[in-house]
Design a protein around this motif. Structure first.
Motif, PDB file in Angstrom:
ATOM      1  N   ALA A 290       0.844  -1.196   0.000  1.00 16.78           N
ATOM      2  CA  ALA A 290       0.000   0.000   0.000  1.00 16.78           C
ATOM      3  C   ALA A 290       0.880   1.246   0.000  1.00 16.78           C
ATOM      4  O   ALA A 290       0.584   2.228  -0.685  1.00 16.78           O
ATOM      5  N   GLY A 291       1.972   1.206   0.761  1.00 18.88           N
ATOM      6  CA  GLY A 291       2.889   2.342   0.812  1.00 18.88           C
ATOM      7  C   GLY A 291       3.430   2.656  -0.573  1.00 18.88           C
ATOM      8  O   GLY A 291       3.493   3.814  -0.983  1.00 18.88           O
ATOM      9  N   TRP A 292       3.771   1.620  -1.318  1.00 19.89           N
ATOM     10  CA  TRP A 292       4.344   1.810  -2.653  1.00 19.89           C
ATOM     11  C   TRP A 292       3.307   2.438  -3.583  1.00 19.89           C
ATOM     12  O   TRP A 292       3.576   3.422  -4.263  1.00 19.89           O
ATOM     13  N   VAL A 293       2.110   1.877  -3.582  1.00 22.83           N
ATOM     14  CA  VAL A 293       1.064   2.404  -4.478  1.00 22.83           C
ATOM     15  C   VAL A 293       0.720   3.844  -4.099  1.00 22.83           C
ATOM     16  O   VAL A 293       0.665   4.732  -4.945  1.00 22.83           O
ATOM     17  N   GLU A 294       0.538   4.072  -2.792  1.00 24.99           N
ATOM     18  CA  GLU A 294       0.088   5.400  -2.369  1.00 24.99           C
ATOM     19  C   GLU A 294       1.135   6.473  -2.683  1.00 24.99           C
ATOM     20  O   GLU A 294       0.807   7.553  -3.159  1.00 24.99           O
ATOM     21  N   SER A 295       2.411   6.148  -2.435  1.00 22.99           N
ATOM     22  CA  SER A 295       3.441   7.156  -2.742  1.00 22.99           C
ATOM     23  C   SER A 295       3.478   7.425  -4.230  1.00 22.99           C
ATOM     24  O   SER A 295       3.754   8.543  -4.657  1.00 22.99           O
ATOM     25  N   ALA A 296       3.209   6.387  -5.016  1.00 24.60           N
ATOM     26  CA  ALA A 296       3.272   6.557  -6.462  1.00 24.60           C
ATOM     27  C   ALA A 296       2.102   7.401  -6.980  1.00 24.60           C
ATOM     28  O   ALA A 296       2.264   8.159  -7.927  1.00 24.60           O
ATOM     29  N   VAL A 307      -9.102   4.532  -4.025  1.00 21.45           N
ATOM     30  CA  VAL A 307      -8.077   3.651  -3.450  1.00 21.45           C
ATOM     31  C   VAL A 307      -8.858   2.675  -2.570  1.00 21.45           C
ATOM     32  O   VAL A 307      -9.456   3.075  -1.561  1.00 21.45           O
ATOM     33  N   ILE A 308      -8.913   1.423  -3.009  1.00 24.70           N
ATOM     34  CA  ILE A 308      -9.817   0.464  -2.370  1.00 24.70           C
ATOM     35  C   ILE A 308      -9.043  -0.528  -1.506  1.00 24.70           C
ATOM     36  O   ILE A 308      -8.145  -1.216  -1.996  1.00 24.70           O
ATOM     37  N   ALA A 327      -2.326   8.630   8.433  1.00 18.24           N
ATOM     38  CA  ALA A 327      -1.476   9.719   7.933  1.00 18.24           C
ATOM     39  C   ALA A 327      -1.584   9.793   6.406  1.00 18.24           C
ATOM     40  O   ALA A 327      -1.680  10.880   5.828  1.00 18.24           O
ATOM     41  N   GLN A 328      -1.623   8.637   5.788  1.00 21.37           N
ATOM     42  CA  GLN A 328      -1.715   8.580   4.333  1.00 21.37           C
ATOM     43  C   GLN A 328      -3.055   9.140   3.849  1.00 21.37           C
ATOM     44  O   GLN A 328      -3.132   9.821   2.845  1.00 21.37           O
ATOM     45  N   TRP A 329      -4.116   8.864   4.613  1.00 25.33           N
ATOM     46  CA  TRP A 329      -5.442   9.346   4.235  1.00 25.33           C
ATOM     47  C   TRP A 329      -5.488  10.859   4.244  1.00 25.33           C
ATOM     48  O   TRP A 329      -6.105  11.474   3.386  1.00 25.33           O
ATOM     49  N   LYS A 330      -4.873  11.446   5.265  1.00 25.57           N
ATOM     50  CA  LYS A 330      -4.906  12.920   5.373  1.00 25.57           C
ATOM     51  C   LYS A 330      -4.254  13.517   4.126  1.00 25.57           C
ATOM     52  O   LYS A 330      -4.719  14.499   3.583  1.00 25.57           O
ATOM     53  N   LEU A 331      -3.170  12.879   3.698  1.00 24.01           N
ATOM     54  CA  LEU A 331      -2.429  13.356   2.546  1.00 24.01           C
ATOM     55  C   LEU A 331      -3.258  13.153   1.271  1.00 24.01           C
ATOM     56  O   LEU A 331      -3.314  14.009   0.402  1.00 24.01           O
ATOM     57  N   ALA A 332      -3.919  11.991   1.219  1.00 15.84           N
ATOM     58  CA  ALA A 332      -4.658  11.607   0.011  1.00 15.84           C
ATOM     59  C   ALA A 332      -5.761  12.612  -0.313  1.00 15.84           C
ATOM     60  O   ALA A 332      -6.028  12.895  -1.477  1.00 15.84           O
ATOM     61  N   ARG A 333      -6.387  13.160   0.734  1.00 19.78           N
ATOM     62  CA  ARG A 333      -7.527  14.052   0.497  1.00 19.78           C
ATOM     63  C   ARG A 333      -7.113  15.251  -0.359  1.00 19.78           C
ATOM     64  O   ARG A 333      -7.845  15.704  -1.226  1.00 19.78           O
ATOM     65  N   ALA A 334      -5.884  15.720  -0.107  1.00 20.35           N
ATOM     66  CA  ALA A 334      -5.402  16.880  -0.845  1.00 20.35           C
ATOM     67  C   ALA A 334      -5.230  16.571  -2.329  1.00 20.35           C
ATOM     68  O   ALA A 334      -5.162  17.481  -3.153  1.00 20.35           O
TER      69      ALA A 334
END
Ligand SMILES: Nc1ncnc2c1ncn2[C@@H]1O[C@H](COP(=O)(O)OP(=O)(O)OP(=O)(O)O)[C@@H](O)[C@H]1O
Ligand SMILES: [Mg+2]
Length: 450
Positions: A290-296, A307-308, A327-334
């Motif tokens: 998940a870390g890899w996909v999200e950072s990408a 993102v499911i 933490a990733q979710w907060k970033l994702a919203r932006a």
């Protein structure tokens, strides 16, 4: 506004038998009139909500009470002010159609230009969907040549990149050690990451680079931090053992080198298939993947994307992983990403920790970050917890145990609906997770699959 409800007969008369043989009566029904404000009536009859704001994209099915079409696009609804964020929580007992709904939403959203990422598919049931829509499937199989580097980041800002890597590493190490890191360990991890990034120069840092930096701390950096190389090595000892799990342990070969796959930004759907991994390694592997996909995908040009997280309850058992996820979710919203978290029951969120613990409040934070909550059938012993967590009225709670497969209670701020998810026959061919069960049963009985 107030409403008066009187029940009057249309035509006084006697009971009579209909052609179908049923007894029917037009006798007056004498009930006392009931007067209540419209807001009170909304509590008693929550499903008499106003229709959802007109959304054209992604038809889901029909409103079970009105028969009206029901569509759902979290970005349009967010833009219309009907949602406070685009994230969705989906809970329901086994086999009720949670994944089918998520897959339908994915397929139908792609038709409107949305993209879909499934950062970790532990059952291997999303690959067929990705293939059907011309997407990409990355299969992580121990011993194969496919590898992803969880420390890959696309953020150009070194501070953001360091933050993403540190959050991921902290989660991984804490999950493996099953304890929070002590302050000197945090410093040792941070120092090792800086040193490894410095050594790597332009290439992406990898987990073995980090292990080397932990085993052999930089003397200058150690002195600058007011410590010695010996002390720093001692502080990083447990971290090194945890990181080695990805290099020599049960996850060796999957996350311990440069990525052998690159993300195609034009792909409509990307699925990371983790079905070849066992339960022991799955939560940690899900976090790396998940870390890899999200950072990408976290980049200003990512565009509206789902993102499911199917089977997310597996990750929610480990506090460090929940923390990283939040933490990733907060970033994702932006960046316009809508997260869809799939659980069995709301109490899966409680599995993160004891009452009053930080882990519990983190998990509750995830729930609070989901403006849309879809609840499929719940066991009766779970209804209280679900009702309390979601603030459901008694009427809404009563519905939860009676919902048939494919029907859910959709709760959004100030409104709720009971929605039948309609599957197209072509979708059913792709989404039928019961097929494997039927084939296995047929094998056992010697009969043909039904
Ligand atoms: N709306 C629907 N109409 C008809 N069939 C459906 C519907 N939703 C799901 N199904 C069928 O029900 C079966 C189980 O669905 P699905 O795998 O989505 O359940 P699930 O809730 O995700 O289960 P699990 O908790 O095991 O992951 C599938 O074979 C699917 O085709
Ligand atoms: Mg499922």
């Amino acid at each position: 506004m107030s409403t008066t409800r009187t029940a009057r007969s249309r035509k006084p008369g006697r009971a009579f038998r209909t052609r179908a043989g049923r007894l029917q009566s037009w006798l007056p029904l004498r009930l006392p009139p009931h007067r209540a404000s419209s807001s009170m009536l909304a509590g008693a009859y929550p499903f008499l909500s106003p229709p959802p704001p007109p959304v054209d994209r992604a038809l889901v099915g029909t409103d079970a009470l009105t028969g009206e079409r029901f569509a759902f696009d979290p970005w349009d609804l967010y833009a219309a002010g009907a949602l406070t964020n685009p994230n969705v929580l989906l809970a329901g007992v086994i086999g009720q159609g949670k994944s089918a709904l998520a897959k339908s939403l994915a397929i139908r959203s792609i038709a409107y230009g949305r993209r879909v990422y499934v950062p970790a598919d532990p059952k291997g049931e999303w690959a067929v969907v990705a293939e059907a829509v011309g997407g990409t499937v990355v299969r992580l199989v121990p011993g194969s040549s496919t590898r992803i580097n969880p420390l890959d980041v696309t953020a150009a800002d070194p501070l953001i990149a360091r933050g993403q890597r540190l959050r991921l590493l902290t989660a991984l190490v804490e999950a493996t050690l099953e304890r929070p890191l002590a302050p000197p360990e945090h410093s040792a991890l941070d120092a090792a990451l800086r040193s490894a990034v410095g050594v790597c120069g332009d290439r992406q840092v990898t987990v073995p680079d980090l292990a080397l930096a932990l085993a052999d701390p930089d003397p200058v950096a150690s002195r600058a931090d007011g410590t010695s190389v010996t002390e720093r090595s001692a502080d990083g000892r447990d971290l090194l053992h945890a990181v080695r799990r990805l290099i020599r342990g049960d996850l060796a070969g999957l996350f311990d080198g440069p990525s052998t796959v690159t993300l195609d930004r034009n792909t409509p759907m990307l699925v990371l298939d983790l079905s070849a991994l066992d339960d022991e390694t799955l939560a940690v592997a899900m976090t790396c993947a998940a870390g890899w996909v999200e950072s990408a995908i976290v980049s200003p040009d990512s565009g509206p994307s789902w993102v499911i997280y199917d089977e997310a309850w597996r990750v929610l058992r480990l506090e460090p992983l929940v923390r990283r996820m939040q933490a990733q979710w907060k970033l994702a919203r932006a960046y316009g990403l809508a997260n869809l978290l799939i659980l069995h029951r709301l109490s899966d969120l409680d599995a993160a920790g004891d009452v009053g613990s930080r882990a519990r409040s983190l998990a509750a934070g995830l729930l609070a970050d989901c403006s849309t909550r879809i609840v499929y059938r719940q066991e009766s012993d779970q209804v209280g917890a679900a009702g309390a967590a979601l603030g459901l009225s008694t009427t809404e709670r009563d519905v939860l145990t009676a919902l048939p497969r494919g029907t859910g209670l959709w709760s959004m701020p100030g409104r709720s609906y009971v929605v039948h998810h309609l599957l197209h026959p072509d979708e059913l061919a792709v989404l039928d997770t019961d097929q494997a069960f039927r084939l296995a049963t047929a094998d056992l009985t010697g009969g043909p699959p039904c």
